[in-house]
Every structure is written in structure tokens, then in C-alpha cells.
Motif scaffolding. Structure first.
Motif, PDB file in Angstrom:
ATOM      1  N   LEU A  24      35.298  58.776 -56.949  1.00 12.65           N
ATOM      2  CA  LEU A  24      36.397  59.907 -56.528  1.00 12.65           C
ATOM      3  C   LEU A  24      36.793  59.758 -55.378  1.00 12.65           C
ATOM      4  O   LEU A  24      36.230  59.158 -54.308  1.00 12.65           O
ATOM      5  N   VAL A  25      38.182  59.575 -55.173  1.00 12.01           N
ATOM      6  CA  VAL A  25      39.009  59.322 -53.969  1.00 12.01           C
ATOM      7  C   VAL A  25      39.657  60.568 -53.710  1.00 12.01           C
ATOM      8  O   VAL A  25      40.423  61.293 -54.567  1.00 12.01           O
ATOM      9  N   ARG A  26      39.953  60.604 -52.245  1.00  5.01           N
ATOM     10  CA  ARG A  26      41.010  61.512 -51.761  1.00  5.01           C
ATOM     11  C   ARG A  26      42.127  60.847 -51.133  1.00  5.01           C
ATOM     12  O   ARG A  26      41.496  60.021 -50.090  1.00  5.01           O
ATOM     13  N   PHE A  27      43.334  60.698 -51.514  1.00  2.00           N
ATOM     14  CA  PHE A  27      44.322  59.879 -50.611  1.00  2.00           C
ATOM     15  C   PHE A  27      44.808  60.814 -49.650  1.00  2.00           C
ATOM     16  O   PHE A  27      44.745  61.985 -49.485  1.00  2.00           O
ATOM     17  N   LYS A  28      45.626  60.039 -48.701  1.00  2.00           N
ATOM     18  CA  LYS A  28      45.807  60.766 -47.421  1.00  2.00           C
ATOM     19  C   LYS A  28      47.018  61.679 -47.901  1.00  2.00           C
ATOM     20  O   LYS A  28      47.229  62.707 -47.032  1.00  2.00           O
ATOM     21  N   ASN A  29      47.615  61.574 -48.993  1.00  2.00           N
ATOM     22  CA  ASN A  29      48.713  62.654 -49.240  1.00  2.00           C
ATOM     23  C   ASN A  29      48.258  63.727 -50.043  1.00  2.00           C
ATOM     24  O   ASN A  29      48.812  64.419 -50.365  1.00  2.00           O
ATOM     25  N   GLY A  30      46.884  63.796 -49.892  1.00  2.00           N
ATOM     26  CA  GLY A  30      46.353  65.081 -50.628  1.00  2.00           C
ATOM     27  C   GLY A  30      45.977  65.029 -52.247  1.00  2.00           C
ATOM     28  O   GLY A  30      45.041  65.858 -52.562  1.00  2.00           O
ATOM     29  N   ALA A  31      46.213  63.853 -52.753  1.00  2.00           N
ATOM     30  CA  ALA A  31      46.284  63.578 -54.127  1.00  2.00           C
ATOM     31  C   ALA A  31      44.393  63.402 -54.323  1.00  2.00           C
ATOM     32  O   ALA A  31      43.866  62.627 -53.418  1.00  2.00           O
TER      33      ALA A  31
ATOM     34  N   LYS B  70      25.227  54.554 -52.334  1.00  2.00           N
ATOM     35  CA  LYS B  70      23.689  54.340 -51.974  1.00  2.00           C
ATOM     36  C   LYS B  70      23.248  55.796 -51.357  1.00  2.00           C
ATOM     37  O   LYS B  70      22.201  56.249 -51.672  1.00  2.00           O
ATOM     38  N   ASN B  71      24.211  56.487 -50.607  1.00  2.00           N
ATOM     39  CA  ASN B  71      23.850  57.513 -49.772  1.00  2.00           C
ATOM     40  C   ASN B  71      24.037  59.040 -50.583  1.00  2.00           C
ATOM     41  O   ASN B  71      23.565  60.151 -50.143  1.00  2.00           O
ATOM     42  N   GLN B  72      24.826  58.993 -51.733  1.00  3.68           N
ATOM     43  CA  GLN B  72      25.262  60.023 -52.541  1.00  3.68           C
ATOM     44  C   GLN B  72      26.078  61.120 -51.547  1.00  3.68           C
ATOM     45  O   GLN B  72      25.539  62.191 -51.497  1.00  3.68           O
ATOM     46  N   ASN B  73      26.757  60.719 -50.821  1.00  6.05           N
ATOM     47  CA  ASN B  73      27.632  61.636 -49.840  1.00  6.05           C
ATOM     48  C   ASN B  73      28.786  60.949 -49.806  1.00  6.05           C
ATOM     49  O   ASN B  73      29.437  60.181 -50.564  1.00  6.05           O
ATOM     50  N   THR B  74      29.826  61.946 -49.171  1.00 14.62           N
ATOM     51  CA  THR B  74      31.340  61.476 -48.714  1.00 14.62           C
ATOM     52  C   THR B  74      31.327  60.614 -47.726  1.00 14.62           C
ATOM     53  O   THR B  74      30.850  60.965 -46.418  1.00 14.62           O
ATOM     54  N   VAL B  75      32.045  59.657 -47.923  1.00 12.85           N
ATOM     55  CA  VAL B  75      32.237  58.485 -46.698  1.00 12.85           C
ATOM     56  C   VAL B  75      33.800  58.488 -46.531  1.00 12.85           C
ATOM     57  O   VAL B  75      34.715  58.459 -47.414  1.00 12.85           O
ATOM     58  N   TYR B  76      33.990  58.913 -45.118  1.00 11.73           N
ATOM     59  CA  TYR B  76      35.564  58.828 -44.698  1.00 11.73           C
ATOM     60  C   TYR B  76      36.052  57.454 -44.103  1.00 11.73           C
ATOM     61  O   TYR B  76      35.321  56.661 -43.611  1.00 11.73           O
TER      62      TYR B  76
ATOM     63  N   ARG C 275      46.144  52.046 -54.525  1.00  9.60           N
ATOM     64  CA  ARG C 275      46.508  52.400 -52.964  1.00  9.60           C
ATOM     65  C   ARG C 275      48.125  51.968 -53.032  1.00  9.60           C
ATOM     66  O   ARG C 275      48.985  52.478 -52.382  1.00  9.60           O
ATOM     67  N   TYR C 276      48.524  50.981 -53.828  1.00  2.00           N
ATOM     68  CA  TYR C 276      49.849  50.459 -53.700  1.00  2.00           C
ATOM     69  C   TYR C 276      50.859  51.436 -54.486  1.00  2.00           C
ATOM     70  O   TYR C 276      52.012  51.555 -53.899  1.00  2.00           O
ATOM     71  N   LEU C 277      50.428  52.100 -55.304  1.00  4.43           N
ATOM     72  CA  LEU C 277      51.195  53.161 -56.136  1.00  4.43           C
ATOM     73  C   LEU C 277      51.242  54.398 -55.334  1.00  4.43           C
ATOM     74  O   LEU C 277      52.104  55.430 -55.529  1.00  4.43           O
ATOM     75  N   ASN C 278      49.992  54.978 -54.894  1.00  6.36           N
ATOM     76  CA  ASN C 278      49.849  55.924 -54.278  1.00  6.36           C
ATOM     77  C   ASN C 278      49.520  56.428 -52.650  1.00  6.36           C
ATOM     78  O   ASN C 278      49.393  57.374 -52.185  1.00  6.36           O
ATOM     79  N   GLY C 279      49.554  55.062 -51.978  1.00  9.69           N
ATOM     80  CA  GLY C 279      49.259  55.267 -50.568  1.00  9.69           C
ATOM     81  C   GLY C 279      47.835  55.146 -50.376  1.00  9.69           C
ATOM     82  O   GLY C 279      47.051  55.087 -51.249  1.00  9.69           O
ATOM     83  N   GLU C 280      47.416  55.188 -48.877  1.00  7.37           N
ATOM     84  CA  GLU C 280      46.087  55.099 -48.497  1.00  7.37           C
ATOM     85  C   GLU C 280      45.153  56.339 -49.224  1.00  7.37           C
ATOM     86  O   GLU C 280      45.393  57.147 -49.074  1.00  7.37           O
ATOM     87  N   ILE C 281      43.755  55.601 -48.902  1.00  9.09           N
ATOM     88  CA  ILE C 281      42.675  56.517 -49.197  1.00  9.09           C
ATOM     89  C   ILE C 281      41.999  56.921 -48.008  1.00  9.09           C
ATOM     90  O   ILE C 281      41.696  56.215 -47.263  1.00  9.09           O
ATOM     91  N   GLU C 282      41.638  58.272 -47.890  1.00 10.63           N
ATOM     92  CA  GLU C 282      41.071  58.689 -46.796  1.00 10.63           C
ATOM     93  C   GLU C 282      39.452  58.989 -46.707  1.00 10.63           C
ATOM     94  O   GLU C 282      38.698  58.830 -45.827  1.00 10.63           O
ATOM     95  N   SER C 283      38.980  59.232 -48.163  1.00 10.00           N
ATOM     96  CA  SER C 283      37.440  59.365 -48.360  1.00 10.00           C
ATOM     97  C   SER C 283      37.128  59.082 -49.870  1.00 10.00           C
ATOM     98  O   SER C 283      38.299  59.132 -50.740  1.00 10.00           O
ATOM     99  N   VAL C 284      35.855  58.820 -49.876  1.00  6.63           N
ATOM    100  CA  VAL C 284      35.317  58.294 -51.250  1.00  6.63           C
ATOM    101  C   VAL C 284      34.273  59.016 -51.660  1.00  6.63           C
ATOM    102  O   VAL C 284      33.221  59.236 -50.791  1.00  6.63           O
ATOM    103  N   GLN C 285      33.695  59.298 -52.778  1.00  9.17           N
ATOM    104  CA  GLN C 285      32.295  59.596 -53.413  1.00  9.17           C
ATOM    105  C   GLN C 285      32.239  58.668 -54.509  1.00  9.17           C
ATOM    106  O   GLN C 285      33.202  58.216 -55.116  1.00  9.17           O
ATOM    107  N   ALA C 286      30.887  58.331 -54.710  1.00  8.05           N
ATOM    108  CA  ALA C 286      30.551  57.526 -55.903  1.00  8.05           C
ATOM    109  C   ALA C 286      29.316  57.457 -56.306  1.00  8.05           C
ATOM    110  O   ALA C 286      28.468  58.106 -55.651  1.00  8.05           O
ATOM    111  N   MET C 287      28.973  57.313 -57.851  1.00  6.07           N
ATOM    112  CA  MET C 287      27.508  57.363 -58.218  1.00  6.07           C
ATOM    113  C   MET C 287      27.757  55.926 -59.279  1.00  6.07           C
ATOM    114  O   MET C 287      28.686  55.662 -59.880  1.00  6.07           O
TER     115      MET C 287
END
Length: 356
Positions: free
Chosen positions: A212-219, A339-345, A183-195
Motif C-alpha cells: 500500500l502506498v501513499r503518493f505525495k499528491n494524496g492518491a 518486516k516491522n508491520q508499520n508505516t514507513v515514510y 512513480r513515473y505515471l503518478n509522481g513520487e511516493i511518500e509512505s508505504v505499508q506492506a505484508m
């Protein structure tokens, strides 16, 4: 400069680490410890121990406190200190959950007393060097951020019962630091997935996680971690920041950041770009550059120096409660995604909406 008078609240492992740092720093003085269970650390450092915080405040004039007691007491302790107008260096986590952290932030907004949250890696000069490279535009627009943390915790680590239970795995215990630096180096995160997986030890707690994360800047970013996988890749091994606990692999990197103009590996601060005035193409060889990383440092001394500046109102906290709560929220969202195997915003928090 007269030394700032600092007390330690909580005489555990981190309390002792902070006490050693205060003793070592030329501009601070350890004047007291407050721990209801043991006088041992106070005796070791030849300062009084106060079992009750109000007793501490009544007997000792303080410029600041370091809060290093159990996590469940962080919020109530910080609020009590702020009510006495005492700046706090509050060990992470800020709170045990987002709801509790919001209560601390609301109290701070009313009392207007500074709180620095102890995400100590932000004070590592290597991270400041990496941030300067990124902000100079050397990488262009960042597209990917890949992070690795992989170690083998010895079997004896799991002799302690709570280490075997859900909530004590690599996510909550180890990865909050890496997520904070992403977060500090590339800005805020808008959504996550995880296993997660526990196949290596078959315990209730996970031993491996893929995020897996999607940053607000699109990265897009990945954080792959395990405490059951042998490797030389991880912040502690590669930066030599924690030599007392981790064998070091200083020639390796754990963060790999790439963009439209170049790529950077951390902590060794090697970066690659195409030659000037040449077409960007996978057929063109990259030029490797390097900035010498500043590994000869004490990160906790750096953090304490910053805390002095915060006490004197010369600097705003590099890790404020409003910032640190986002790490807690992020961990909660990753747990839900796994836990739910989905994308969380990641939802915007109320305090941000109020102050926007």
C-alpha cells in the motif's frame, strides 16, 4: 548518421539482449565486449573481448557502453567508465543499496558524464500514451492506482538455491518495474505499508506481497503480486513485451487508475468518463473510450534510440541515477514495512536536498 560505437560490459543474459539490440539498430555498432570470465559472446558476435576494462578503453574508441555485469559491480564499473568520459546505459538496479547509489551520483555530479539507467518499460510507447492521457487531465485528480502482477513460477525455478532465499522474491526481482511505472505515471511516493506471505511453498523467500502506498499528491495505490497465483494479469502477459518468457493475455489489463473525472486501464488504454454536461453520479452510465495501444514495437530499440540522444546531449535521460535511486530506496522501505508491520515514510535523500 554514423553509427555510435558501443561496447557491452558483461556477457550474461542481459548483455546478450543488448548486443542483439545494438546489432539490429541502424545507428549503432557493436565494437567490443568486456567480460573477465568468457569469450563466448564476443565470438558469437565476431568482436574482440577484453577481460580488463582499462585494456578496452586503451584499444577501442567508444561513444558509449552498456553495463550489464553483476549488480555488485554496477557502481564501480559506471564510475570507471565516467572517468574515461564514456556515457553509460546502466542496467538496473543502479546499485545494490541506497548508500552505494549515492556514491555513484556524487561521482557523476563531479564528472558530468551522462548515465541512462535501464528501466526499459519507460520506453514502451504504451506508457507514453498513458502518460499523455493522464497529463491531458482526462482523469482529473488521480485518487487511486491499482497494479497487479500475478504468475505461477514453475517448481523447477526453485531448484536454484538462491531463488529459495530471502531477497530473491517477487519484490526485489519482479516488482521494481511496476513501482517505477507507478512513480513515473503518478509522481513520487511518500509512505508505504506492506505484508508478505510464503504459505504457498513454505520457502524462506516470499511468494506473495501486498503493498500500500501513499503518493505525495494524496492518491493511494496498491500493488498486489504473487509468483504462486495463476492469473492472466501482469505487465509481461498483457503487453506482449516479453513473449520469449511469458505466455500472453493481450486482452487483459494490469494497471487501473481512477480520478475525479475518469478512469484508465493499462495497457489496453481503455478510459471512461461521464457524458459531457451531465452530473457526475454513480447512477449515470460512463462512456467508454479507447486509444489503440502501440504494441508493435521493440522496447529495447526504443531505449537504445534514447541512449543515442543522451550521448549526443539532445535529451536528458528518461531514467537518471537521481531518479533510479528512488526505486532502490522504495524497495528498502517496503522491506522494512513488511518486516516491522508499520508505516514507513520515504525520507528525502541528501543529494536532492543539495540540488533543490
Amino acid at each position: 548518421m554514423q553509427g555510435k560505437k558501443i561496447a557491452i560490459i558483461g556477457a550474461g543474459v542481459m548483455g546478450k539482449k543488448h548486443a542483439q539490440t545494438i546489432i539490429k539498430h541502424p545507428n549503432t555498432e557493436l565494437v567490443a565486449v568486456s567480460d573477465p570470465y568468457s569469450d563466448a559472446m564476443a565470438q558469437e558476435f565476431n568482436v574482440p573481448n577484453y577481460k580488463d576494462l582499462e585494456e578496452l578503453f586503451n584499444h577501442v574508441k567508444l561513444d558509449g557502453v552498456v553495463i550489464a555485469n553483476p549488480n555488485r559491480f554496477h557502481v564501480s564499473t559506471a564510475i570507471q567508465c565516467m572517468q574515461h568520459n564514456i556515457p553509460c546505459l546502466l542496467e538496473k538496479p543502479l546499485a545494490i543499496n541506497t548508500k552505494e547509489a549515492l556514491c555513484l551520483i556524487e561521482a557523476q555530479q563531479k564528472l558530468n558524464v551522462p548515465v541512462l539507467v535501464g528501466h526499459h518499460r519507460r520506453h514502451n510507447k504504451i506508457i507514453q500514451q498513458a502518460k499523455e492521457i493522464i497529463e491531458a487531465g482526462t482523469l482529473g485528480t488521480i485518487n487511486t492506482f491499482n497494479a497487479l502482477w500475478s504468475v505461477y513460477k514453475p517448481d523447477s525455478y526453485f531448484d536454484i538455491e538462491w531463488h529459495r532465499l530471502a531477497g530473491a522474491g517477487v519484490l526485489a526481482i519482479n516488482l521494481v518495474h511496476d513501482l517505477d511505472l507507478m512513480r513515473y505515471l503518478n509522481g513520487e511516493i511518500e509512505s508505504v505499508q506492506a505484508m508478505t506471505s510464503n504459505k504457498n511453498r513454505n520457502l524462506e523467500v516470499e511468494d506473495t506481497i501486498s503493498i500500500l502506498v501513499r503518493f505525495k499528491n494524496g492518491a493511494l495505490g496498491t500493488l498486489l503480486a504473487s509468483d504462486a497465483a495463476v492469473s492472466p494479469w501482469g505487465w509481461d502477459q498483457n503487453t506482449e513485451e516479453n513473449k520469449d518468457s511469458f505466455a500472453v493475455s493481450p486482452d487483459q489489463n494490469c494497471y487501473f487508475i481512477s480520478g475525479s473525472e475518469g478512469a484508465l486501464s493499462v495497457p489496453n488504454l481503455e478510459y471512461w468518463n461521464y457524458p459531457k454536461d451531465q452530473l457526475k453520479s454513480w447512477a449515470v452510465s460512463l462512456i467508454k473510450n479507447k486509444i489503440e495501444p502501440n504494441k508493435e514495437q521493440d522496447v529495447y530499440i526504443n531505449q537504445l534510440t534514447h541512449f543515442i540522444e543522451v550521448i549526443e546531449h539532445k535529451a536528458k535521460p528518461i531514467s537518471s541515477p537521481e531518479d533510479a535511486i528512488l526505486n532502490i530506496q522504495l524497495l528498502e522501505c517496503i522491506e522494512q514495512a513488511a518486516k516491522n508491520q508499520n508505516t514507513v515514510y520515504i525520507e528525502q535523500l541528501n543529494f536532492l536536498q543539495k540540488t533543490a
